[in-house]
Design a protein around this motif. Structure first.
Motif, PDB file in Angstrom:
ATOM      1  N   UNK A  16      43.353 -65.716 -52.887  1.00  0.00           N
ATOM      2  CA  UNK A  16      44.385 -63.921 -53.143  1.00  0.00           C
ATOM      3  C   UNK A  16      44.558 -63.723 -51.901  1.00  0.00           C
ATOM      4  N   UNK A  17      42.707 -63.072 -52.199  1.00  0.00           N
ATOM      5  CA  UNK A  17      42.646 -61.570 -52.104  1.00  0.00           C
ATOM      6  C   UNK A  17      42.633 -61.414 -50.482  1.00  0.00           C
ATOM      7  N   UNK A  18      42.139 -62.765 -50.134  1.00  0.00           N
ATOM      8  CA  UNK A  18      41.912 -63.172 -48.617  1.00  0.00           C
ATOM      9  C   UNK A  18      43.303 -62.904 -47.563  1.00  0.00           C
ATOM     10  N   UNK A  19      44.001 -64.082 -48.883  1.00  0.00           N
ATOM     11  CA  UNK A  19      45.547 -64.006 -48.410  1.00  0.00           C
ATOM     12  C   UNK A  19      46.336 -62.373 -48.842  1.00  0.00           C
ATOM     13  N   UNK A  20      46.184 -62.196 -49.377  1.00  0.00           N
ATOM     14  CA  UNK A  20      47.176 -60.511 -49.469  1.00  0.00           C
ATOM     15  C   UNK A  20      46.984 -59.718 -48.169  1.00  0.00           C
ATOM     16  N   UNK A  21      44.955 -59.817 -47.788  1.00  0.00           N
ATOM     17  CA  UNK A  21      45.230 -59.212 -47.257  1.00  0.00           C
ATOM     18  C   UNK A  21      45.590 -59.287 -45.680  1.00  0.00           C
ATOM     19  N   UNK A  22      46.252 -60.288 -45.449  1.00  0.00           N
ATOM     20  CA  UNK A  22      46.256 -60.714 -43.700  1.00  0.00           C
ATOM     21  C   UNK A  22      47.872 -60.055 -44.189  1.00  0.00           C
TER      22      UNK A  22
END
Lengths: 131, 1263
Positions: free
Chosen positions: B390-396
């Motif tokens: 989720x971290x990277x997806x949230x970053x995206x």
């Protein structure tokens, strides 16, 4: 220097890897190559068992966090000169201790066969090193 | 004896050594802590023994344990013992342990000073080496102070091994003891040219490290580093130097021009990636610093981008990362070049390394354009789907929103597409950024009026399918978008197709499971919808529908009335009662729609996020002042609002500031917050609803055709892609239309070839799908600009911001005051001024007593000595000069020009005038200045700062020699001049530093001194350029000859003075073949190139196109400086216009004032006092009446125009100092009272003093 501050064996390999990357980025892996030469085929366990030696080699390369010397042959010359001095100081009194140490080193546990540090793959000889 | 030792060692050999310890730890994986604690016990026993070998072994093991994280500080004293061993083996173990364990708080460090000193001076180089290495790790301010002098001596050790370590450790010493920088710097600089490459590299390291933090102080070393850069083969050294240049170029754009060529060569030739990267980085810095002035560096940029591409394509993650990082720097100035590598950047999004993906995302942020936004976002959306974690997806997610919303939605051409993207993003599971999406939805719907219809339809669908969002408890974050959806549907309900359906959706029982603040919005907006429905059905004969709506509300609202959330409860019960009342009216067939709608009338305007903060505080309002008497502490305790409903502890989320006011403010804020939180009647602001209700009368909504050809889809089905398609089609269509038009045009203008549509669309070609009106956010009037520029006050490098230029050896250098000398070995070293140490020395400021200052020039009464030394210096300088010549020759393009410049101006390369040396070095940059200035007049200032120090005349100077008919053009000139003056005012502070170093020093000392306190009146602008002569063709401005050089030539009592003259072409013709000539006097002679006769003129090394000015320097040799001099001269030149060319001349008089022989030289007060006490100086005095200016202005004027520096200032009395180029001391004591200024002056040359005083008098009679 402080790279080594809180290492445990479990993270040893990882730290070496990181150090390798950090150093290699700048020095074109002078550190690893030098270690390799000083230990005659460096392996992970060398670094753990002879961390004082590693420090001394590193001290010829980096001082107080700043690069001191990048010329490998110069580093090796200085390291060897200091090693010689140490030996001459130990003289006859050091001989038995060295012998015992060699015997103790005969059965290094779990000697790995092949170690990867970064991109350099180091073949570990079957025989334990006598040093 | 030997046997005994052997026996002892046999006893010992069964002690655990380091290897045993390591092995033991490895064998006790299960009970490691226990094993280690027994080991530590053993070690403690070993440390108690007398045998140093045993102790050393124990300490060695402790070092290992320390690395494992065990505290071994208890053994600090034992470590010192082992360090003190005479055997290298043990000493090394001891120092290693110390370097690991000692820190500033270790108290035994105090005990080591003498041991370290002993080791430093050991005949064994490895003892010294090991001590230096250890010291570099644990040096403290005390150690640094006590050992600085010893280490400085080692910098000149015969063995390079020691020298390099000593040089390198000086950096640590400087950090801990900044006072040592000035005294040590000359030697450090010397080491840059050490024959041993290791020492050289160490010196480069130290200086680069110092310079990185305070680059401006090291600008004068640029030529030396340039030489090293072009000669060194050590990549590490190169990297350091190139990095340093990267820091210097922003300060001196001319440097950049010089660098480009060698750097590009390196980029082409090097195989080392690290060096390549640094070169590229510095080239980027250069291009950024030149970006305004040098439009045509696309080749360099292209090269950089190409090479970066190689880095990015490399399999090494580090290189990839660095490549992306450098790309982002280029992106800022040359976005186009980077955009062409979009494919590569997008590829990096697939990288397994998250940090690389994030870098790539950052780059994409800057790469979007109107053209590619949709495409890039589409790619990103694909990644969102694929992303793991989720971290990277949230970053995206945040990046997508950032990219789209940047610069006020600049790149969005189709807002329907954007809304669809936002809706698609709501499908993300478990994102934390629901509120972000929500605030975007709100922002777009509010600010883009044309999109409201579409947005409302989408939001209605969202509300209808709310169960998809809220179904999973894990997806709590995303339900925030319902907040926005409900609000948008309510606020803009006039756009709803079926408000009844939406109303129904908003009142479903499931809504009660949503967070309170969302429910509150639901309830409130249900009321708005209710009003809309009522209005829709008003006038219909059948009031059935309207009544059904009321009934619906009456049925459903009670659920919310029971809500635990106060806000919801409050609103629901309010609205419920309202609806019940309306229902009654409805049953009586009263028309109510009008009145209900009125409840929600009014337009909402967006308010800028920081608007509140930026409201200026009105005059006379003190926000911290109490309105009423402050209540006593106990009272306030009592009056604390009682917690009735909810308990909320005051949160101290704010960082604690040391300032009492801040704390107090924070406390009050907290208190207020708490009070509000506990106050059920206070309507809390939720983060996304900071709107201000104000009713400016319904603004005219622009009439826009919205293409609603895209069918609404249930969320869950991506539809943004269709927009992409549509958009492409639309653009194609537009393109085709344009093509048609072009063709028409083509037909019309058959003669002219035109490339239509051969290239890609440019940004401007893309028209937005619909005209959108992005309402700007409101800001209060007179909003204050934000100012948040804070520097770390704890940065140790701040203390190292020390001016080093005028220190470098040379008779005109600023002397090292006694207080600056490094403490020599004394029992208890003094830190500050130490009269005891210096009592026996002669009291002249130049003196340096310490042996460390051996090579520093001691200008004493003993002139013989001085001469000898100056010869030595000359040699050195010659060498230096040769080097520069080589440098110049290595750049063929400029060779001719620079040669000429050299003949004319060749300033002696005295180190005392480093700054002007640098100017000279830089002024021979490869680009011919004249041509440059024609093509880029606006950049002229940046390109050639010396000519940009614009000519500015004193108001009283010009003797009008021109004919009447030229008057008008002169007027024009004056206007330009004024503009220039203004420019210069701005520039002055910046440029002054490099160009008139002496003056800058003077100004600084004024500013740094007491004058700084009086900030009320800014200093008036001052110029040291004065008009020399002018006619209708050309104007000559002369700079006060403040750049003076000391004895250089063969005649030893001869000084050189450099005069800068700015030539400005005032005519419309080309001026060429300028020749500068003066009639030499016995005392002053123009320096002509060898072989030239005494009456030959000097060729000015440039030509002047119309309107251009340039600066040339002329060197004069002067014998006596005690009298002012006047020299007559002539400038001849050829005026070349299209038709003809004529020979013209201009006469002028060069005036050398005595002031021009003075050099601003700072002086410390103790040195100054000694100088006055010495009795060698003769006095004179001066009274000035009617001086009507603040004292600090007066001082600044004396400093600026007469090259003095303020030594000390007490109230209206100041002591000032200056030195002549021949070493005369000039001391002033300036007092003022009631418009009268009295100056008592002392100097060792009375006639010089008299003339200087006359000149000062003249300066002030002018104002």
């Amino acid at each position: 220097m402080s790279v080594y501050s809180f290492q445990t064996e479990d993270t040893e390999q990882q730290i070496i890897r990181e150090t390798f990357h950090l150093v290699s980025k700048r020095d074109e892996n002078v550190f690893v190559e030098t270690l390799d030469k000083c230990f005659e085929n460096v392996c992970e366990l060398d670094l753990i068992f002879h961390m004082d030696k590693v420090h001394n080699i590193l001290a010829e390369m980096v001082m107080g966090g700043m690069v001191l010397e990048t010329n490998m042959s110069e580093i090796i010359t200085q390291v060897e000169a200091q090693g010689k001095m140490e030996k001459s100081e130990a003289g006859i009194a050091g001989a038995p201790a060295r012998a015992v140490s060699a015997v103790k080193n005969m059965n290094l546990p779990e000697m790995p066969k092949n170690i990867n540090i970064g991109d350099i793959s180091i073949k570990v000889p079957n025989l334990p090193s006598f040093k | 004896m030997a046997l005994k030792i052997v026996k002892g060692s046999i006893d010992r050999m069964f002690d655990k050594n380091l290897q045993d310890l390591v092995r033991g730890i490895r064998n006790h994986k299960e009970d490691e802590a226990k094993y280690i604690s027994t080991c530590i016990d053993e070690i403690k026993q070993e440390l108690k023994q007398d045998n140093i070998a045993v102790k050393a072994n124990a300490v060695c093991k402790l070092t290992y344990l320390q690395m494992l994280g065990y505290d071994v500080s208890w053994a600090a004293f034992n470590i010192v013992e082992v360090m003190s061993s005479s055997k290298f083996t043990y000493k090394r173990i001891g120092y290693l342990a110390a370097s690991q364990c000692f820190h500033e708080g270790t108290d035994v460090i105090m005990l080591t000073t003498n041991q370290i000193r002993k080791d430093l001076s050991s005949p064994n180089q490895y003892d010294t080496g090991v001590a230096l290495t250890g010291l570099s790790c644990f040096v403290t301010p005390d150690l640094a102070r006590d050992l600085a002098n010893d280490i400085m001596t080692l910098m000149s050790h015969t063995k390079p091994y020691i020298r390099k370590k000593a040089v390198l450790i000086m950096y640590k010493v400087f950090l801990k003891y900044p006072e040592s920088l000035r005294p040590a710097f000359p030697r450090l600089k010397e080491k840059l040219e050490d024959p041993d490459p290791g020492v050289q590299s160490a010196a480069v390291n130290v200086i680069c490290e110092l310079a990185r933090r305070n680059p401006k102080n090291y600008l004068s070393l640029a030529p030396l580093f340039f030489k090293l850069m072009t000669s060194s083969t050590n990549n590490w050294v190169l990297i350091k130097i190139i990095k340093l240049f990267g820091a210097l170029t922003p300060l001196e754009p001319r440097l950049g021009k010089k660098l480009i060529e060698p750097l590009t060569n390196l980029i082409h030739s090097t195989s080392a990636m690290s060096l390549l990267y640094e070169c590229v980085n510095t080239v980027i810095a250069v291009l950024i610093s030149l970006s305004s002035g040098m439009p045509n560096h696309s080749a360099s940029i292209q090269l950089c981008v190409q090479k970066l591409r190689i880095l990015i394509e490399d399999s090494d993650q580090n290189l990839k990362y660095l490549g992306l990082l450098a790309m982002s720097k280029i992106l800022k100035t040359h976005p186009k070049s980077v955009q062409s590598h979009k494919d590569l950047i997008l590829q990096c999004l697939d990288d397994k390394d998250e940090s690389i993906r994030l870098r790539a995302l950052d780059l994409l942020y800057g790469m979007v354009s109107k053209k590619n936004l949709m495409e890039i976002v589409k790619k990103l959306m694909l990644h969102v789907d694929k992303a793991e974690g989720t971290t990277y997806r949230d970053e995206l997610l945040t990046k997508i929103i950032d990219i789209c919303s940047q610069s006020n939605y600049q790149y969005i051409t189709n807002f329907e597409w954007y809304i669809s993207i936002l809706v698609e993003l709501t499908r993300l599971e478990g994102t934390r950024h629901g509120h972000l999406i929500a605030s975007q939805m709100l922002d777009v719907a509010i600010r883009v009026k044309a999109i409201r219809g579409f947005a409302v339809a989408q939001m209605a669908t969202l509300l209808d399918n709310a169960h998809l969002l809220t179904g999973n408890t894990q997806r709590n974050g995303i339900c925030e978008v319902l907040y926005a959806a409900a609000w948008i549907c309510g606020e803009f309900s006039e756009h709803l197709e079926d408000p009844m359906q939406t109303l129904e959706a908003m009142l479903r029982p499931k809504v009660a499971t949503l967070p309170g603040h969302i429910q509150a919005v639901y309830v409130q907006n249900a009321a708005k919808l209710f009003a809309t429905v009522l209005r829709k059905h008003e006038g219909e004969t059948d009031s059935q529908a309207a009544q059904e709506t009321s009934q619906l509300l009456i049925d459903r609202l009670p659920l919310f009335v029971q809500s635990a959330n106060l806000e919801v409860q409050e609103r629901a019960s309010c609205i419920l009662q309202l609806v019940k009342y309306i229902q009654k009216l409805q049953q009586k067939n009263v028309e109510v729609a009008e009145e209900v709608t009125a409840l929600f009338a009014g337009e909402l305007n967006p308010v800028a996020p920081k608007a509140q903060k930026k409201v200026p505080i009105p005059d006379g309002l003190d926000l911290d002042a109490w309105i009423n008497e402050p209540p006593s502490e106990s009272e306030s305790e009592d009056e604390k609002p009682k917690v009735v409903f909810a308990k909320e502890e005051p949160k101290h989320s704010r960082s604690r500031h040391t300032e009492v006011d801040e704390k107090e403010l924070a406390r009050r804020r907290e208190a207020r917050k708490q009070e509000q939180a506990n106050n059920p009647f206070y309507i809390k602001a939720s983060p996304s609803s900071q709107k201000v209700y104000d009713a400016p009368g319904v603004e005219h909504i622009p009439v826009v055709q919205i293409d609603l050809s895209v069918p609404l889809k249930v969320p869950g089905m991506p539809m943004s892609d269709q927009y992409l398609k549509l958009e492409e089609e639309r653009r194609q269509k537009e393109k085709a239309e344009r093509k048609k038009k072009e063709k028409k045009k083509k037909r019309e203008k058959r003669g002219k070839e035109r490339k239509a549509d051969s290239g890609p669309e440019s940004e401007e070609d893309i028209t937005p799908a619909h005209q959108v009106d992005i309402v700007t956010e409101e800001m209060p009037e007179n909003a204050l600009p934000s100012d948040d520029d804070d520097k770390d006050p704890n940065d140790p490098h701040k203390a190292l911001d020390i001016d080093l230029d005028n220190l470098l050896s040379g008779s005109s250098s600023r002397p090292l005051a006694d207080s600056e000398k490094l403490p020599v070995r004394t029992h208890r070293p003094e830190v500050l001024k130490s009269p005891v140490v210096d009592r026996d020395s002669e009291s002249i400021p130049q003196e340096t007593k310490k042996k460390g200052g051996k090579e520093k020039k001691e200008k004493k009464k003993d002139k013989e000595k001085d001469r000898k030394r100056s010869k030595e210096d000359k040699k050195k300088k010659k060498k230096h000069k040769e080097v520069e010549e080589e440098l110049l020759e290595s750049q063929p393009e400029e060779a001719v020009q620079s040669e000429e410049t050299k003949e004319v101006a060749a300033p002696p390369t005295s180190t005392s005038a480093e700054a002007s040396d640098l100017d000279f070095w830089l002024s021979s940059a490869p680009v011919p200045p004249a041509a440059q200035e024609v093509t880029a007049p606006s950049s002229a200032a940046a390109v050639d700062t010396s000519s940009a120090a614009a000519p500015e005349s004193e108001p009283d100077d010009p003797k009008d020699t021109e004919p009447e008919d030229m008057k008008s053009s002169k007027h024009k000139k004056k206007k330009q001049k004024k503009e220039k003056e203004e420019k210069e005012k701005k520039k002055k502070k910046r440029h002054h530093h490099h160009h008139h170093h002496g003056d800058a020093g003077g100004e600084d000392s004024v500013q740094n001194g007491t004058v700084e306190e009086e900030e009320e009146e800014p200093l008036p602008p001052m110029s040291n350029y004065s008009l020399l002569a002018e006619n209708s063709y050309i104007k000559m401005m002369k700079e006060d000859a403040d750049q003076v050089y000391d004895i250089q030539g063969n005649h030893q009592d001869e000084s050189k003075v450099v005069v800068s003259v700015i030539f400005e072409n005032k005519s419309d013709s080309f001026l060429k073949s300028m020749e500068f000539n003066v009639l030499d006097s016995l005392n002053s002679k123009l320096q002509r190139p060898e072989g030239a006769g005494p009456h030959d003129g000097l060729t000015v090394p440039f030509q002047l196109p119309p309107g251009v000015s340039n600066e040339a320097r002329f060197v004069f040799s002067v014998q006596s400086i005690v009298m002012p001099q006047k020299l007559k001269g002539t400038l001849t030149f050829i005026v070349k216009s299209d038709e003809s060319s004529t020979h013209e001349k201009l006469d002028f008089k060069l005036h050398f004032t005595c002031t021009s022989y003075l050099i601003t030289t700072p002086c410390y007060s103790d040195a100054y006092a000694k100088l006055l006490e010495s009795g060698d100086l003769k006095g004179s005095s001066l009274r000035l009446e009617g001086i009507n200016m603040p004292f600090h202005h007066l001082l600044a004027r004396i400093c600026f125009h007469h090259h003095f520096s303020v030594v000390e200032r007490i109230d209206s009395c100041a002591s000032m100092y200056s030195r002549s180029i021949q070493g005369h001391h000039v001391c002033l004591l300036v007092k003022t009272s009631d418009q009268t200024v009295s100056i008592d002056a002392k100097c060792d040359e009375p006639s010089l003093l008299g003339n200087v005083l006359d000149e000062i008098k003249q300066t002030f009679s002018k104002c």
